[in-house]
Motif scaffolding. Structure first.
Motif, short mmCIF file in Angstrom:
data_model
loop_
_atom_site.label_atom_id
_atom_site.label_comp_id
_atom_site.label_asym_id
_atom_site.label_seq_id
_atom_site.Cartn_x
_atom_site.Cartn_y
_atom_site.Cartn_z
N GLY A 114 10.61 -3.10 4.98
CA GLY A 114 11.44 -2.92 6.25
C GLY A 114 10.53 -2.63 7.44
N VAL A 115 9.18 -2.56 7.37
CA VAL A 115 8.22 -2.24 8.12
C VAL A 115 7.81 -3.31 9.18
CG1 VAL A 115 5.85 -1.22 8.94
CG2 VAL A 115 7.31 -0.47 7.10
N ALA A 116 8.08 -3.33 10.36
CA ALA A 116 7.88 -4.31 11.25
C ALA A 116 6.50 -4.82 11.46
CB ALA A 116 8.47 -4.15 12.80
N GLY A 117 6.22 -6.11 11.34
CA GLY A 117 4.76 -6.50 11.68
C GLY A 117 3.69 -6.14 10.18
N ALA A 118 4.58 -5.86 9.07
CA ALA A 118 3.79 -5.30 8.01
C ALA A 118 2.76 -6.48 7.32
CB ALA A 118 4.68 -5.03 7.10
N GLU A 119 3.27 -7.66 7.44
CA GLU A 119 2.58 -8.72 7.01
C GLU A 119 1.45 -9.13 7.77
OE1 GLU A 119 4.27 -12.52 4.95
OE2 GLU A 119 4.11 -13.15 6.97
N ASN A 120 1.44 -8.99 9.18
CA ASN A 120 0.43 -9.32 9.94
C ASN A 120 -0.54 -8.29 9.75
OD1 ASN A 120 1.41 -11.79 10.81
ND2 ASN A 120 2.51 -10.62 12.51
N MET A 121 -0.44 -6.79 9.54
CA MET A 121 -1.22 -5.93 9.54
C MET A 121 -1.83 -6.13 8.10
SD MET A 121 -1.66 -2.92 7.54
CE MET A 121 0.06 -2.39 7.07
N LEU A 122 -1.19 -6.61 6.94
CA LEU A 122 -1.83 -6.44 5.66
C LEU A 122 -2.79 -7.75 5.70
CD1 LEU A 122 1.14 -5.80 3.45
CD2 LEU A 122 -1.06 -4.32 3.90
N MET A 123 -2.25 -8.80 6.38
CA MET A 123 -3.44 -9.91 6.54
C MET A 123 -4.60 -9.62 6.98
SD MET A 123 -0.91 -13.15 7.43
CE MET A 123 -2.06 -14.22 7.77
N GLU A 124 -4.73 -8.90 7.96
CA GLU A 124 -6.05 -8.22 8.69
C GLU A 124 -6.40 -7.43 7.85
OE1 GLU A 124 -8.40 -8.11 12.09
OE2 GLU A 124 -6.84 -9.44 11.61
N LYS A 125 -6.02 -6.65 6.95
CA LYS A 125 -6.42 -5.72 6.00
C LYS A 125 -7.13 -6.47 5.09
CE LYS A 125 -7.09 -1.32 4.77
NZ LYS A 125 -7.89 -0.32 5.27
N VAL A 126 -6.61 -7.50 4.41
CA VAL A 126 -7.26 -8.04 3.16
C VAL A 126 -8.52 -8.74 3.92
CG1 VAL A 126 -6.90 -10.25 1.77
CG2 VAL A 126 -4.95 -8.40 2.08
N ARG A 127 -8.31 -9.39 5.04
CA ARG A 127 -9.44 -10.28 5.45
C ARG A 127 -10.81 -9.26 5.56
NH1 ARG A 127 -8.90 -15.28 6.54
NH2 ARG A 127 -6.93 -16.11 7.38
N LYS A 128 -10.34 -8.13 6.33
CA LYS A 128 -11.71 -7.31 6.56
C LYS A 128 -11.92 -6.18 5.50
CE LYS A 128 -10.91 -7.09 11.55
NZ LYS A 128 -10.46 -6.27 12.88
N GLY A 129 -10.94 -6.06 4.57
CA GLY A 129 -11.27 -5.20 3.56
C GLY A 129 -11.32 -3.50 4.13
N GLY A 130 -11.79 -2.70 2.96
CA GLY A 130 -11.76 -1.43 3.67
C GLY A 130 -11.08 -0.56 2.64
N LYS A 131 -10.86 0.62 3.13
CA LYS A 131 -10.16 1.86 2.63
C LYS A 131 -9.52 2.95 3.36
CE LYS A 131 -14.10 4.91 2.18
NZ LYS A 131 -14.99 5.72 1.31
N GLY A 132 -8.54 3.69 2.76
CA GLY A 132 -8.00 4.89 3.55
C GLY A 132 -6.70 4.97 3.34
N ASN A 133 -5.82 3.90 3.34
CA ASN A 133 -4.27 3.73 2.96
C ASN A 133 -3.97 4.07 1.35
OD1 ASN A 133 -4.00 2.99 5.55
ND2 ASN A 133 -3.81 0.79 5.04
N TRP A 134 -4.77 3.96 0.54
CA TRP A 134 -4.47 4.17 -0.86
C TRP A 134 -5.63 5.03 -1.65
CZ3 TRP A 134 0.40 2.82 -2.46
CH2 TRP A 134 1.01 2.06 -1.89
N ASP A 135 -6.25 5.84 -0.55
CA ASP A 135 -7.25 6.68 -1.20
C ASP A 135 -6.80 7.49 -2.61
OD1 ASP A 135 -8.95 5.75 0.27
OD2 ASP A 135 -9.31 7.32 1.53
N GLN A 136 -5.55 8.20 -2.45
CA GLN A 136 -5.09 8.97 -3.64
C GLN A 136 -4.73 8.17 -4.77
OE1 GLN A 136 -1.45 10.77 -1.86
NE2 GLN A 136 -2.62 12.32 -0.80
N VAL A 137 -4.55 6.80 -4.66
CA VAL A 137 -4.42 6.11 -5.80
C VAL A 137 -5.62 5.38 -6.33
CG1 VAL A 137 -3.22 3.83 -6.76
CG2 VAL A 137 -2.06 5.42 -4.94
N THR A 138 -6.44 4.89 -5.34
CA THR A 138 -7.83 4.35 -5.60
C THR A 138 -8.84 5.35 -6.07
OG1 THR A 138 -8.52 4.06 -3.45
CG2 THR A 138 -7.01 2.27 -4.60
#
Length: 211
Positions: free
Chosen positions: A159-183
């Protein structure tokens, strides 16, 4: 002789009495007439004042009765308005609650049907394989591997608006921060060479893993 003399004397007395004239009636004087007229005026004035006083009492009583009736009517109207508003508010609230319950029931029924007809997969589909995709090396559908489970990602961005576009950018660039407690702070590697169509396909699938 003696009786004859007595008769004559009686006759003389009677004749003398007949010659006397009755005393004439006394004519009213102007002063007596004025007094009678004044008395009549006073009585008439007193009667008028009494009538005025009685009329004033009637008017006052009528005004009091009118004010009292108007006050009672106003109070009754206000009470009726309040009662009508409370009834309308109660009815509106009942309609809203019924509508919300019906909407919730419809939504839950749709979810149940969707879950029954489109069950969430528990394993990665065959098309998610190299050389286009290397997702399975770090992710699983329902459990954490190196990165978070895709079901958890889908739930987080549901239900988050623009979630897919944000995740596409995240996958392309890589990185960390959103799931540090898990990873544990392990970064996701970048994927600069994947096409928009291929990247959208995998993200559409990932974000669908939620009820």
């Amino acid at each position: 002789m003696k009786n004859l003399l007595l008769s004559c004397m009686t006759s003389i007395f009677l004749l003398a009495g007949c010659n006397e004239q009755p005393a004439p009636a006394q004519a009213p004087t102007p002063q007596t007439t004025d007094q009678a007229m004044q008395a009549s005026k006073d009585e008439a004035k007193a009667a008028i004042e009494n009538a005025k006083s009685a009329a004033a009492d009637v008017v006052a009583a009528t005004n009091d009765a009118t004010v009292a009736a108007s006050t009672r009517a106003k109070q009754a109207t206000e009470q009726l308005v309040i009662a009508s508003k409370e009834t309308a508010d109660t009815a509106t609230m009942a309609v809203k609650e019924a509508a919300n319950k019906a909407a919730t029931a419809t939504e839950n029924a749709a979810k149940d049907v969707s879950a029954a007809t489109n069950p969430i997969p528990t394993t990665m589909p065959d098309w998610l394989r190299p050389p286009i995709y290397d997702c399975a090396s770090c992710h699983r559908i329902a459990t954490k591997l190196v990165g978070p489970a895709w079901k958890d990602v889908a739930e987080k961005y549901k239900g988050v608006a623009g979630a897919e576009n944000m995740l596409m950018e995240k996958v392309r660039k890589g990185g960390k921060g959103n799931w540090d407690q898990v990873t544990g702070g392990v970064p996701m590697s970048p994927h600069p060479d994947i096409s928009d169509a291929d990247l959208k396909k995998v993200l559409d699938f990932e974000l669908s893993l939620t009820k």
